[in-house]
Design an enzyme around this catalytic site. Sequence first.
Site, PDB file in Angstrom:
ATOM      1  N   VAL A 144     -12.942  14.023 -20.652  1.00 24.45           N
ATOM      2  CA  VAL A 144     -11.563  14.205 -20.200  1.00 24.45           C
ATOM      3  C   VAL A 144     -11.070  15.619 -20.472  1.00 24.45           C
ATOM      4  CG1 VAL A 144      -9.176  13.453 -20.606  1.00 24.45           C
ATOM      5  CG2 VAL A 144     -11.025  11.769 -20.554  1.00 24.45           C
ATOM      6  N   GLY A 176     -15.753   9.128 -21.365  1.00 22.62           N
ATOM      7  CA  GLY A 176     -15.679   8.636 -20.001  1.00 22.62           C
ATOM      8  C   GLY A 176     -16.888   9.037 -19.181  1.00 22.62           C
ATOM      9  N   ILE A 189       7.933   1.376  15.787  1.00 22.83           N
ATOM     10  CA  ILE A 189       8.142   0.096  16.451  1.00 22.83           C
ATOM     11  C   ILE A 189       9.534   0.092  17.072  1.00 22.83           C
ATOM     12  CG2 ILE A 189       8.250  -2.413  16.106  1.00 22.83           C
ATOM     13  CD1 ILE A 189       6.407  -2.085  13.706  1.00 22.83           C
ATOM     14  N   ALA A 227       6.734   2.025  10.029  1.00 26.05           N
ATOM     15  CA  ALA A 227       5.919   0.837   9.785  1.00 26.05           C
ATOM     16  C   ALA A 227       4.763   0.729  10.769  1.00 26.05           C
ATOM     17  CB  ALA A 227       6.788  -0.418   9.862  1.00 26.05           C
TER      18      ALA A 227
END
Length: 581
Positions: free
Chosen positions: A154, A197, A419, A459
């Site tokens: 890290v 890690g 839409i 959307a």
Amino acid sequence: MGEYGYSLHPYFKEMPGLGKALNKENKANVDEIKQVEAELAQEIARVQNSGKAQEEMNKKGELTAWQRLEYLVDPGTWCPLHTIYDPQFNEEGSTGVIDGLGKISGRWAVIVASNNQIMAGAWIAGQADNILRVTDMAKMLHLPLVWVLNCSGVKLMEQEEVYPNRRGNGTPFYRHSELNQMGIPVIVGIYGTNPAGGGYHGISPTTLIAHRKANIAVGGGGIVGGMKPKGYFDDEAAEQLIDATRKFKETPPGRVEIHYNGTGFFREVCETEEAVLDTIKKYMKDIPAYHPDFFRVADPVEPKFPAEDLYSLVPFNQRRGYQLGEVLARLFDNSEHLEFKPDYGPDVYCGLAKIDGYLCGFIGNNQGSLGNNYPEYTDQYVGIGGKLYRQGLIKMSEFVTFCNRDRIPIIWVQDTSGIDVGDIAEKAELLGLGQSLIYSIESTEIPMMLIVLRKGTAAAHYVMGGPNANNNNVFTLGTATTEIYVMHGETAAAASYSRRLVKEKDAGKSLEPVIGKMNEMVKSYYDKSRPIYCAKRGMVDEVVKMGDLRKYCMAFVGSVYQNPASICPFHQMITPRVIKG
């Protein structure tokens, strides 16, 4: 003819043609698109040249991650993803890993490499999410995940940006376990020092192949040397740390003597960097994979028309229309297709096509005028291409459902302004039908790919296979003409400041301050919807050249059919029969 012959060939061998030859190059449009592609090339070059110089690393006997990938991946098959992804806008200018789709020993794989030129491949902000996107790809495509590992742990100065959280740097290890449980192998070639890690990166895959100088460990020398904290440092503690660091530099924990001779974790140890990659190639030869002709429906054929035409066909000016069919004709094998319900829902195209001989579903937004009688639920206004209406939403839900039943992957070609809205649209059930399409997508088990050719708006961006559909959306591509926003900047500014304008006007005040803020918002929306910004933020997984779109389509479809988790026999498919009637 393919090695195994072709099923249902009366449907797929010769399909109706699509498109026509380009009459004349639109040079101005070509120049505008290629200018953006040139800016993108500069960004990619910046990432590739960041960190330690290649010459410096090569002098020390170490290859860069880019060199390792070039050696590992079959020539001409590399399709990079997330090259400039940098959602936290790190000082390093990237997330510290390189990934994409490519063939190794003739087999498609999802590949990720630690960028050892940047802090020896350390975890930095945004890297965990990048890796999770990659593991998601392997899961959805049922493909092996290949790691070229060189992770120094890290970046401790920014641990809070990397270590904790639901999508922090521990999550990929759970995903590796998930892949193993699904029968998807994770193969890792290990270089350098990989503590903490980096050690879990090294231990969590299925097969571990190490370079002779590699090591993996719970903690590195610096960590081991600081395991008896006083709560502060003094001269005595500093001297102890110096001694421990020298010791562990000479004999780091978790080296080959421990994990090959001792634990046996390393399956193979290689003397040279290239030998590690050669060993990965050896294992990849035995990965489960069907012969390509097992799932092909016809011989692979190039489109009738050149990909370079796309630079003229796709208008850089978002207000100009074009023929979606002409774009698709530059992607489909032999420029052929079977269109689903061409006389219903003219706002969208749905159809089957061949990509490299494989069957694939395509859904996209038709552009231009949709006729005076559409949408059918009103005579108050006329439908315009790019917007979604009732029939189009129903048609897409049906097509997605049929493709899922027949196990046909889908590529979405999105250029949508949203839409239809207003009381008329609400009475026509568009809100519910949009969610119905989301439900249909979520009900599938087929991989999907998205090309945001131009606009991805509101959307409509979600419901048309957007990256939000992350159980199905394997990756999303952008182009030089891509824009992604909740609504156009001018629309957003009007929605945000209209009442303020009225208030200032009624009070007799100058409108200039409000107009200034509105224009600032318009510019902000524009700047934050550009292709390069979209790639950095992760709104798209890569911005690709127009001429490379078919290459990515081929990589996606070839990956889907390499080792699918489920099969529908071609002669039992219903979609082509529904199309032909």
